[in-house]
Design an enzyme around this catalytic site. Structure first.
Site, short mmCIF file in Angstrom:
data_model
loop_
_atom_site.label_atom_id
_atom_site.label_comp_id
_atom_site.label_asym_id
_atom_site.label_seq_id
_atom_site.Cartn_x
_atom_site.Cartn_y
_atom_site.Cartn_z
N CYS B 33 -3.46 -0.85 -4.25
CA CYS B 33 -3.76 -1.40 -2.72
C CYS B 33 -5.49 -1.08 -2.55
CB CYS B 33 -2.88 -0.52 -1.98
SG CYS B 33 -1.34 -0.55 -2.35
N CYS B 102 -7.37 4.67 6.47
CA CYS B 102 -7.42 5.75 5.40
C CYS B 102 -6.73 6.85 6.11
CB CYS B 102 -8.67 5.72 4.54
SG CYS B 102 -9.33 4.42 3.63
#
Ligand SMILES: Cc1ncc(COP(=O)(O)O)c(C=O)c1O
Ligand SMILES: Cc1ncc(COP(=O)(O)O)c(C=O)c1O
Lengths: 392, 164, 392, 164
Positions: B33, B102
């Site tokens: 990913c 993130c």
């Protein structure tokens, strides 16, 4: 610290002679090519000269070259223009799985509009098999579009062989040659293509000028309606300076291709040969020999591409990657996935694409700079730790 | 693209490494990913006495891990549990839209390490958090954190974009 | 003999400051705005700055500006993009009878694709009546497109009034402001438009850069599929130097519009006032007061426009005409016909469109040069002979 | 755009004017269509002894009239009758594609003047020629001489383009 720009697939600097040739068309000859007075005449003459130069570069007739604003527009015009003009004959279009977004997403748009799109597989080197193309053709097939070369992994496709098949089967054949024209020889007659996209920005010409070759007699509808510029196939005031620049860039390419081939090859071979001695766990991508000169595509295992790019950029080395983090759609390169590269490996891909101003010293700079960057990132990578633990 | 703070943490990440005899360990993400983070904590008197991390990922992922580790260090477990994505992004002076996921990852990894500690040392049952898939190669036409429709490329309005 | 260029509707020279600003983006900052390294970053920053400048010129938010390659593309994107996105709501589109080809032919293409196109009449001055727009709207109407000003006859349309109506009726409203933006004030908020086209080439910016304002929240589909440049609405590598130039041109326009208005007006008024004393049988076209400054559209009766243009060109005076012989489609200007100008008169139309480097001396040159040209052509015109015979 | 010969005839058209007591007169075209030409001839001993024209039209139309008058002057009626569009265009060293219809007009006007003369002086019945409409504002989607489809703007293949 001198800059090492090795991202020529993304953008190229202008050749100084191209820039020089453009300047008068900004400041002195600013007329509209459709105007009948002297200023218009000068502009019209200039774009027709440029058309001739581009025709000579790809081996076509002048009037088979149509100017557009970018490679993406050429690709959209080719696919949508042919689809619209030929839909009554059939609604099937064949592309490969490694096309540029401007083919892939255009095909998706046509699919949503009711066309049937066949996406052909490639082998682990990114090659399309001509036999597979032949088998995919049905009586409904109106267009096949396979790129001439893939900039991300460097593989050059067997377009001439595919062209023989499409000619024999009487199916229109388009090739996106944006990353080929100007770097390697491309001849529309020898390739048997009916349409071919090229872009000035990929051969030291300006942004804002590209072209679509359309073989005489091929029916196609315009994408931009309006005035009858480009014989009615592309309306809009012509970007004269950019087109002039594209012409000069085409002439330069025609003269320089042999030198370009050998210079770029030299850089590519050096990097490809010396990198594995400096960095373990590398995987080179694309075809080992049938590839764009100056194009080195390599996956650095266990780390991610964007992080490498940032550290390289701080050292003045500008390159690219097929990592998901770099693409603004947050998807890993579809090209690498189609080639069977697993997603984790693709995350660590790096693309070095050299140009004529790069030198062997630039390759040395890369060979010195990359290993500590890789080491640093592997040292903080949990994936690397686990992989090493497994190996010992 | 990145703020100075992000670049500082990316270039000089704090608390990088592993802790052999960690009290808690949390791992989120997957290289498939694009990002994977592993956090290790040592707990003393209910305080995060030491914290280390390892990260596979982009500049933002590394910077996020680093600042999360800094923010958590020395905090009580309760305080550290309250570190949210928003706090992380703010501490970094902003992240590009398409990198906001993130910051989710970093906070998630820390929470996972804390839960691991609690489970191991205190026998607390972890509430399994409903995880969203951040996988950029998954089948979803529109990954929720993408900011753009990956099908048509169009912008996804903010209210849908970062619904973690 | 110094050149008198008075064909600014066809093309404008670059402002020297615009050219200066573009140069570094040809030679130094050639990166691709999508690249994440420093060269890419510089290019991206540059285009975002340009976007802000253009937004300030038209009073929009930055992210409501989408770059395209030319005014024609902006117009195509507006009409086709809205039509495709809203066709499930209705299939009716309203335009005026005096739109530019890039609206007119795009509407024709949509008509062929099954849309219903309503073409509104104009009065003898070329004005669209807002009341007529209001009456034309039906529940099926998805888009109205009326140009902000018509370059051929100079008429400025009552866009703000029409905008009030479309807003009240909740119908999307596009305006082709290509010939207005940069010459006269254009504010998207005040006009109540939802989409607006503008082109750098019409305000001393470069060819190859244009934009479409799309109000936030307006649904529209892209015309060029590919990468996600311009937030997915316009794929293709950005023409960075041209976009940078467009930004600087927008800033200059914002500062200079008052001077532009007064300077151009002065030239227009002088020519309009003094021409009739020198040449009999003239007919001024377009609105007498509500018109683009610097735009003089006049029909010289009993002779043909191209012939006048050629003689003027030999004298170094470059202008334009709505004559059929000039249009490459060999049709007399549809704009003039829509205004009720008879075709014979339209054949003799001349368009003087001044720019900032024109002077009152240029107007004097025109006033001296045109009368003998007209006399010469009338002397060989059978139409003039017959008309004079009738008068005596 | 235009050849030097065209420009020469445009700038200095030969035989401009009218002939009061003309033996034949021919007029074709219409200002509505962009071009109109009037030819006058004086005939002596079966020769075109004098010829004059007036033209409303573009540069090509004026040049065509001028060269047609030059080509016909001094010729026998039979010779003059044989002047074709192609000869006119060639004498002018070519015309732009979209201007080729002008050469038709010039030859037509001359022929009409000759027929007028024959009718008047010799009583010959004129063969009414099948006229094509050159009107650029007519309803035809594709004027045959246009070179382009005025609907879609696409080029019309040569074989259809100038079929006069
Ligand atoms: C009003 C108007 N709209 C659209 C256009 C099209 O612009 P372009 O030729 O740059 O595509 C023009 C061209 O001058 C124009 O005047
Ligand atoms: C193979 C290929 N096709 C098409 C394109 C699209 O070109 P552009 O971005 O100039 O529109 C590119 C861009 O680099 C390309 O590499």
């Amino acid at each position: 610290m001198p800059l090492v720009y090795a991202d020529h697939v993304a953008a190229m600097p202008l050749h100084p002679k191209v820039y020089e040739a453009m300047v008068p068309y900004f400041n002195d000859f600013y007329g509209n090519p459709s105007s009948i007075h002297d200023s218009g005449e000068k502009a019209r003459t200039a774009i027709e000269e440029a058309r001739g130069k581009i025709a000579r570069l790809v081996g076509s007739q002048d009037e088979e070259i149509y100017f557009t604003s970018c490679g993406t527009e050429s690709n959209n015009l080719a696919l949508k223009g042919v689809a619209l003009a030929h839909q009554t004959r059939g609604k099937e279009i064949i592309i490969s799985g490694i096309e540029h977004f401007s083919i892939m997403h255009t095909a998706n748009a046509l699919e949503r509009a009711g066309f049937n799109v066949i996406r052909l597989p490639v082998d682990q080197h990114g090659l399309v098999d001509p036999a597979v193309v032949e088998k995919a053709i049905t009586p409904q097939t109106i267009l096949i579009s396979i790129m001439h070369s893939n900039p991300e992994v460097g593989t050059i496709e067997p377009i001439a062989e595919i062209g023989k098949i499409t000619r024999a089967k009487n199916v229109l054949f388009h090739s996106d040659a944006v990353s080929s024209v100007g770097t390697i020889p491309v001849d529309v007659k020898q390739l048997n293509v009916d349409l071919l996209s090229l872009s000035a920005g990929q051969f030291y010409g300006p942004k804002g000028a590209a072209a679509l070759f359309i073989r005489k007699g091929v029916r196609i509808l315009p994408l931009l309606d309006g005035g009858i510029q480009e014989r009615g196939l592309r309306a809009g005031t012509e970007n004269v300076p950019a087109i002039v620049g594209m012409g000069v860039a085409a002439d330069l390419a025609r003269e320089e291709i042999p030198q370009r081939l050998s210079h770029l090859k030299k850089l590519q071979v050096k990097l490809t040969e010396e990198l594995p001695g400096r960095i373990p766990y590398l995987r080179f991508l694309g075809h080992p020999t049938q590839r764009l000169p100056g194009n080195v595509s390599v996956a650095v295992e266990y780390i991610e591409g964007e992080a490498m790019l940032l550290f390289m950029d701080m050292e003045g080395i500008q390159i690219s990657s097929g990592s998901a983090c770099i693409s603004r759609s947050l998807k890993v390169s579809h090209v690498m996935l189609a080639m069977g590269v697993d997603a984790a490996t693709a995350q660590g891909s790096l693309l070095f694409s050299f140009g004529m101003q790069n030198t062997l010293a630039d390759v040395d700079r890369i060979l010195e700079t990359l290993p500590p960057v890789v080491e640093r990132l592997r040292n903080i990578s949990p994936v690397y730790r686990k992989a090493m633990a497994k190996k010992t | 693209m990145y703020s100075e703070t992000v670049m500082d943490h990316f270039k000089n990440p704090r608390n990088v490494g592993t802790i052999e005899d960690a009290d808690g360990m949390g791992e989120v993400g997957n290289p498939v990913c694009g990002d994977m983070m592993t956090f290790y904590i040592k707990v003393k008197n209910n305080l995060i006495d030491d914290i280390k991390f390892q990260t596979f990922g982009c500049g933002a992922a590394i910077a996020v891990s680093s600042i999360v580790s800094d923010m958590a260090k020395g905090k009580t477990l309760e305080e550290a549990s309250k570190i949210t994505n928003k706090m992380v992004a703010e501490a970094l002076e902003g992240l590009p839209k398409q990198k906001l996921h993130c910051s989710n990852l970093g906070a998630d990894a820390l929470q996972k390490a804390i839960q691991d500690y609690r489970q191991k040392k205190e026998g607390t049952v972890s509430r399994p958090e409903a995880k969203k898939c951040y996988c950029p190669v998954c089948d979803l036409e529109n990954p929720m954190e993408a900011g753009f429709c990956t099908g048509c490329g169009k912008e996804i309005p903010d209210e849908h974009a970062h619904g973690h």
